[in-house]
Write a protein that holds these residues in place. Structure first.
Motif, PDB file in Angstrom:
ATOM      1  N   GLU A   1      -6.222  -8.559  -7.940  1.00  0.00           N
ATOM      2  CA  GLU A   1      -5.368  -7.294  -7.251  1.00  0.00           C
ATOM      3  C   GLU A   1      -4.089  -8.165  -6.664  1.00  0.00           C
ATOM      4  O   GLU A   1      -4.087  -9.504  -6.733  1.00  0.00           O
ATOM      5  CB  GLU A   1      -6.510  -7.341  -5.932  1.00  0.00           C
TER       6      GLU A   1
ATOM      7  N   ARG B   1       0.800  -1.354   0.087  1.00  0.00           N
ATOM      8  CA  ARG B   1      -0.045  -0.055  -0.003  1.00  0.00           C
ATOM      9  C   ARG B   1       0.901   1.347   0.150  1.00  0.00           C
ATOM     10  O   ARG B   1       0.655   2.179  -0.518  1.00  0.00           O
ATOM     11  CB  ARG B   1      -1.011   0.019   1.233  1.00  0.00           C
TER      12      ARG B   1
ATOM     13  N   TRP C   1       3.798  -5.674 -11.923  1.00  0.00           N
ATOM     14  CA  TRP C   1       2.762  -6.261 -12.498  1.00  0.00           C
ATOM     15  C   TRP C   1       3.472  -6.999 -13.829  1.00  0.00           C
ATOM     16  O   TRP C   1       3.069  -7.956 -14.201  1.00  0.00           O
ATOM     17  CB  TRP C   1       1.640  -5.461 -13.037  1.00  0.00           C
TER      18      TRP C   1
ATOM     19  N   HIS D   1      -1.972  -1.721 -16.506  1.00  0.00           N
ATOM     20  CA  HIS D   1      -1.139  -1.952 -15.138  1.00  0.00           C
ATOM     21  C   HIS D   1      -0.249  -0.759 -15.190  1.00  0.00           C
ATOM     22  O   HIS D   1       0.533  -0.637 -14.350  1.00  0.00           O
ATOM     23  CB  HIS D   1      -0.562  -3.289 -14.876  1.00  0.00           C
ATOM     24  N   GLY D   2      -0.410   0.126 -16.378  1.00  0.00           N
ATOM     25  CA  GLY D   2       0.472   1.269 -16.135  1.00  0.00           C
ATOM     26  C   GLY D   2       1.761   1.173 -16.918  1.00  0.00           C
ATOM     27  O   GLY D   2       2.605   1.913 -16.420  1.00  0.00           O
TER      28      GLY D   2
ATOM     29  N   PRO E   1       5.324   3.425  -4.321  1.00  0.00           N
ATOM     30  CA  PRO E   1       4.811   4.214  -5.157  1.00  0.00           C
ATOM     31  C   PRO E   1       4.056   3.631  -6.671  1.00  0.00           C
ATOM     32  O   PRO E   1       4.737   2.236  -6.608  1.00  0.00           O
ATOM     33  CB  PRO E   1       6.164   4.776  -5.721  1.00  0.00           C
ATOM     34  N   GLU E   2       3.322   4.031  -7.035  1.00  0.00           N
ATOM     35  CA  GLU E   2       2.625   3.582  -8.108  1.00  0.00           C
ATOM     36  C   GLU E   2       3.299   2.835  -9.234  1.00  0.00           C
ATOM     37  O   GLU E   2       3.166   1.799  -9.657  1.00  0.00           O
ATOM     38  CB  GLU E   2       1.690   4.823  -8.833  1.00  0.00           C
ATOM     39  N   GLU E   3       4.364   3.501  -9.477  1.00  0.00           N
ATOM     40  CA  GLU E   3       5.314   3.036 -10.556  1.00  0.00           C
ATOM     41  C   GLU E   3       6.081   1.676 -10.184  1.00  0.00           C
ATOM     42  O   GLU E   3       6.458   1.136 -11.291  1.00  0.00           O
ATOM     43  CB  GLU E   3       6.061   4.031 -11.347  1.00  0.00           C
ATOM     44  N   GLU E   4       6.384   1.567  -9.001  1.00  0.00           N
ATOM     45  CA  GLU E   4       6.996   0.554  -8.475  1.00  0.00           C
ATOM     46  C   GLU E   4       6.157  -0.761  -8.628  1.00  0.00           C
ATOM     47  O   GLU E   4       6.235  -1.775  -8.918  1.00  0.00           O
ATOM     48  CB  GLU E   4       7.488   0.839  -7.170  1.00  0.00           C
ATOM     49  N   LEU E   5       4.711  -0.321  -8.247  1.00  0.00           N
ATOM     50  CA  LEU E   5       3.722  -1.315  -8.047  1.00  0.00           C
ATOM     51  C   LEU E   5       3.617  -1.894  -9.575  1.00  0.00           C
ATOM     52  O   LEU E   5       3.591  -3.148  -9.976  1.00  0.00           O
ATOM     53  CB  LEU E   5       2.361  -0.830  -7.455  1.00  0.00           C
ATOM     54  N   ALA E   6       3.470  -0.741 -10.512  1.00  0.00           N
ATOM     55  CA  ALA E   6       3.394  -1.261 -12.127  1.00  0.00           C
ATOM     56  C   ALA E   6       4.447  -2.127 -12.441  1.00  0.00           C
ATOM     57  O   ALA E   6       4.202  -3.132 -13.309  1.00  0.00           O
ATOM     58  CB  ALA E   6       3.263   0.078 -13.016  1.00  0.00           C
TER      59      ALA E   6
END
Ligand SMILES: NC(=O)c1ccc[n+]([C@@H]2O[C@H](COP(=O)([O-])OP(=O)(O)OC[C@H]3O[C@@H](n4cnc5c(N)ncnc54)[C@H](O)[C@@H]3O)[C@@H](O)[C@H]2O)c1
Length: 355
Positions: free
Chosen positions: A211, A176, A187, A293-294, A179-184
């Motif tokens: 998820e 949670r 994926w 997923h960006g 950072p968004e780009e690390e989550l991407a």
């Protein structure tokens, strides 16, 4: 043989020599699991300066009930996965009085996992390491399988050893704060793993309603552990995990590691692998998933495909001077060590610039 048992909110896989626990509870539950899997007279937590402020303190307090604890914080990022950082951490462990009865606890993403694992592997000829992965990349991939190491100026992961963890403990709630780009980036590894696994994992990943939760982390871990169990030292089957990475690494090398994150480059590498596999429909579907997923699906057109092809030829996994590609026959059916002509490779990379 894999056994699995349900606990309250935690699920476990017994990978033979170590246990993988996925669930909530960085605090007492994790400390107890570490102490059970790797009893020690000292715990050396290795973390980075982004993760330590978020997660180290409760772990330190809980582990201190079992043995003295020292914390070794390194700057975050791939640029610090180096021999210098390795030397600083092991010097710090010496200063903290770590002996052979120390357990290293790697708290962080794949960079910390690889670095701390390498420190543990060579410190006084080897101490145990427990991996506590905090990125999606690390929870679904890098924490398992025992590859540890650091980068050299000449190449990524050029100094390293195999050192299996004593346990892997992952809390998907830690994602949670990622950072968004690390989550991407994570994926890309999930999609790669699902293509290797096929079956229910691929079905789930292609369903658009997936998820990064406990079940996904467990399914990916199970896939990687099964591949590694068949080929711990990367002599054959394990190379399937390299799907998308041959061209992915070449894109990173050709762009000086500055233009794309590793996961972004792997996503583009997956698309190139699917072109080389003559799988246009699957390529289109995977491009859709990456975009969802960006992740980028198009290579920066200023990059010369010839540079990527040249970097591929220097791949450190080449054998007998030849680079073996991982190609996809169908989800769940990947082939390793496949020959690809330079012309086909150039065309697959050029297609990345068009699509
Ligand atoms: N050993 C293996 O089998 C294997 C497999 C795949 C990748 N790798 C290695 O993994 C590395 C990449 O790992 P990564 O993608 O996890 O990168 P990373 O470790 O650099 O983590 C990415 C960023 O996220 C931050 N971060 C980590 N967890 C966080 C959290 N929960 N909240 C907020 N921020 C957080 C980190 O500080 C860092 O800035 C590469 O060095 C690669 O070579 C190893």
């Amino acid at each position: 043989m894999e056994t699995e048992r349900s606990l309250q909110r935690v699920r476990e896989i017994d990978a033979g020599s170590y246990r993988v626990t996925v669930g909530a509870g960085l605090r007492h539950r994790f400390a107890r699991a570490i102490a059970d899997a790797a009893p020690a007279h000292h715990y050396a937590i290795v973390s980075d300066d982004a993760v330590a402020p978020l997660y180290a303190e409760p772990l330190v307090l809980a582990l201190a009930a079992h043995a003295p604890v020292s914390v070794h914080v390194v700057p975050s990022g791939e640029a610090h996965k180096t021999r210098d950082t390795w030397a600083r951490v092991t010097d710090g462990m010496l200063d903290a009085g770590c002996g052979r009865d120390t357990t290293v606890v790697a708290l962080g993403g794949g960079v910390v996992g690889d670095l701390a694992g390498f420190c543990a592997a060579v410190y006084q000829r080897g101490v145990r390491v427990v991996q506590i992965p905090t990125t999606l990349v690390a929870q679904v991939d890098s924490a398992y399988g025992g590859k540890t190491g650091v980068d050299l100026p000449q190449g990524k992961n050029y100094a390293g050893v195999y050192h299996q963890p004593a346990a892997v403990i992952a809390d998907p709630r830690a994602l949670r704060t990622l950072p968004e780009e690390e989550l991407a980036a994570g994926w890309a590894e999930v999609i790669k793993t699902a293509l290797i696994a096929g079956g229910p994992l691929w079905k789930r990943v292609r369903s658009h309603a997936v998820e990064a939760d406990r079940d996904l982390v467990l399914a990916c871990a199970r896939t990687k552990l099964a591949v590694v169990a068949a080929d711990e030292r990367d002599a054959g089957a394990r190379q399937s995990l390299n799907l998308g990475h041959t061209v992915g690494h070449a894109i990173e090398t050709a762009t000086g590691y500055r233009r794309y994150r590793h996961g972004e480059a792997v996503g583009l590498g997956l698309l190139a692998a699917l072109t080389l596999s003559a799988q246009p429909a699957l390529r289109e579907e995977v491009a859709g998933l990456l975009a969802e997923h960006g992740l980028p699906t198009r290579l920066d057109p200023t990059i010369d495909p010839a540079d990527v092809v040249a970097a591929t030829a220097r791949d450190k996994k080449r054998r007998g001077g030849r680079v073996g590609f991982v190609l996809v026959e169908a989800p769940g059916d990947v082939r390793t060590g496949m020959a690809v002509s330079p012309d086909d490779l150039r065309a697959a990379v050029a297609e990345l610039e068009r699509s």
